[in-house]
Design an enzyme around this catalytic site. Structure first.
Site, short mmCIF file in Angstrom:
data_model
loop_
_atom_site.label_atom_id
_atom_site.label_comp_id
_atom_site.label_asym_id
_atom_site.label_seq_id
_atom_site.Cartn_x
_atom_site.Cartn_y
_atom_site.Cartn_z
CB ALA A 1 -0.95 -0.02 1.20
CE1 TYR B 1 2.26 -9.37 -12.16
CE2 TYR B 1 1.05 -9.49 -14.22
CZ TYR B 1 1.26 -8.90 -12.98
OH TYR B 1 0.45 -7.88 -12.57
P1 NAP Z 1 3.62 -0.97 -7.86
O1 NAP Z 1 3.28 0.44 -8.12
O2 NAP Z 1 4.90 -1.54 -8.39
O3 NAP Z 1 3.54 -1.23 -6.27
C1 NAP Z 1 3.83 -2.51 -5.76
C2 NAP Z 1 3.53 -2.56 -4.29
O4 NAP Z 1 3.84 -3.89 -3.83
C3 NAP Z 1 4.39 -1.61 -3.49
O5 NAP Z 1 3.65 -1.16 -2.38
C4 NAP Z 1 5.53 -2.51 -3.03
O6 NAP Z 1 6.14 -2.08 -1.81
C5 NAP Z 1 4.80 -3.82 -2.78
N1 NAP Z 1 5.70 -4.95 -2.82
C6 NAP Z 1 6.44 -5.39 -3.87
N2 NAP Z 1 7.20 -6.44 -3.49
C7 NAP Z 1 6.93 -6.68 -2.18
C8 NAP Z 1 7.41 -7.61 -1.23
N3 NAP Z 1 8.32 -8.53 -1.54
N4 NAP Z 1 6.91 -7.54 0.03
C9 NAP Z 1 5.99 -6.61 0.36
N5 NAP Z 1 5.50 -5.68 -0.48
C10 NAP Z 1 5.98 -5.72 -1.75
O7 NAP Z 1 2.50 -1.96 -8.41
P2 NAP Z 1 0.97 -1.71 -8.87
O8 NAP Z 1 0.98 -1.45 -10.30
O9 NAP Z 1 0.31 -0.77 -7.92
O10 NAP Z 1 0.41 -3.20 -8.68
C11 NAP Z 1 -0.31 -3.61 -7.53
C12 NAP Z 1 -0.89 -4.98 -7.83
O11 NAP Z 1 -1.72 -4.89 -9.00
C13 NAP Z 1 0.15 -6.05 -8.13
O12 NAP Z 1 -0.24 -7.28 -7.58
C14 NAP Z 1 0.14 -6.12 -9.64
O13 NAP Z 1 0.57 -7.38 -10.12
C15 NAP Z 1 -1.31 -5.87 -9.93
N6 NAP Z 1 -1.58 -5.40 -11.29
C16 NAP Z 1 -1.07 -4.22 -11.75
C17 NAP Z 1 -1.34 -3.81 -13.05
C18 NAP Z 1 -0.84 -2.53 -13.64
O14 NAP Z 1 -1.07 -2.29 -14.85
N7 NAP Z 1 -0.18 -1.66 -12.88
C19 NAP Z 1 -2.13 -4.62 -13.88
C20 NAP Z 1 -2.63 -5.81 -13.38
C21 NAP Z 1 -2.35 -6.18 -12.08
P3 NAP Z 1 7.49 -1.18 -1.83
O15 NAP Z 1 7.05 0.24 -2.10
O16 NAP Z 1 8.06 -1.35 -0.45
O17 NAP Z 1 8.37 -1.74 -2.91
#
Ligand code: NAP
Length: 250
Positions: A18, A158
């Site tokens: 988050a 993924y």
């Molecule tokens: P993001 O901006 O890269 O943020 C990722 C979040 O996950 C950050 O809060 C990060 O924390 C945390 N995280 C990553 N690795 C972690 C670990 N090992 N332990 C604990 N926390 C961890 O990603 P997002 O785009 O918001 O994506 C959020 C979710 O939506 C993911 O599951 C992603 O696969 C899914 N999703 C995204 C998209 C898209 O187009 N963006 C599409 C489909 C699905 P830190 O800040 O500490 O690194």
């Protein structure tokens, strides 16, 4: 007959990942609906901006740090999150990508993605399911992806992790539905966050042209669906993949 509300006052929500992007928007939306939220990220202070925004809007939030790939850190996270009462709402959102063509993808890249995106969701759900069954309206929400439904070239690890979340949610839905717990996957399409920020303008434009609604998604588009599922509005929805992609996968 009136519509059921999304008033989450008196409910507690735990959201992994988050600090930014989709997880941050989910935390802010659940807090604005009245939930007391617990935000997580990999490091201490990582969720400071999220907490500030929630508190500035009059909401209640705290943060915990844990690398969800580490089972011991996850166990401690589950314990700390349940202090003072188990969450009613668990949002497994933390996720990563390690893209590569299929023949070049190493086992390590596969395992790393599975451990953050899928194994952590399993372990956290397992650690919290018993205490969650004792609270009102328990909801488990897994942030998947449309590629978990469609597959994607260059994302075997993924896509497999996100497809796995649907199997996990459906199994939880069947095993604990009689106790009132719902479990669903929200499957985003192409959302503007750090995860997609590195893609070239050409790739973004190519994606946009395939989206009937004519724009990339925002974290708030996903947060709205999570709020719907978390509230009384989502009471009769379980074991589903709710696709939020502007029609991209049609
Ligand atoms: P993001 O901006 O890269 O943020 C990722 C979040 O996950 C950050 O809060 C990060 O924390 C945390 N995280 C990553 N690795 C972690 C670990 N090992 N332990 C604990 N926390 C961890 O990603 P997002 O785009 O918001 O994506 C959020 C979710 O939506 C993911 O599951 C992603 O696969 C899914 N999703 C995204 C998209 C898209 O187009 N963006 C599409 C489909 C699905 P830190 O800040 O500490 O690194």
């Amino acid at each position: 007959m009136s519509l059921r509300s999304n008033d989450l006052r008196g409910r507690k929500a735990l959201i992994t990942g988050a600090s930014r992007g989709i997880g941050r928007a989910i935390a802010e939306s659940l807090a604005s609906a009245g939930a007391e939220v617990v935000c997580t990220s990999t490091r201490e202070g990582g969720c400071d901006a999220t907490l500030e925004a929630i508190r500035a809007a009059g909401g209640s939030a705290k943060a915990l740090a844990a690398d969800v790939a580490d089972p011991n850190a996850l166990k401690e996270l589950a314990r700390a999150a349940a202090e003072g009462g188990a969450p009613n709402i668990l949002v497994n959102n933390a996720g990563i990508t390690r893209d590569g063509t299929f023949l070049r993808m190493g086992a390590e890249e596969f395992d790393t993605v599975i451990s953050v995106n899928l194994r952590a969701a399993f372990l956290l759900a397992q650690a919290l399911v018993r205490p969650m069954l004792k609270v009102d309206a328990p909801r488990m929400i897994f942030v998947g992806s449309v590629v978990g439904l469609t597959g994607n070239a260059g994302q075997a690890n993924y896509a497999a992790s996100k497809a796995g979340l649907l199997g996990l949610a459906r199994s939880l839905a069947k095993e604990f539905g009689s106790r009132g717990l719902t479990a669903n996957v929200v499957a985003p399409g192409f959302i503007e966050t750090d995860m997609t920020a590195g893609l070239s303008d050409d790739v973004r434009e190519a994606a946009r042209t395939k989206i009937p609604l004519g724009r990339l998604g925002t974290p708030e588009d996903i947060a709205d669906m999570v709020c719907f599922l978390a509230g009384d509005s989502g009471a009769y929805v379980t074991g589903q993949a709710l696709v939020v992609d502007g029609g991209m996968t049609l």
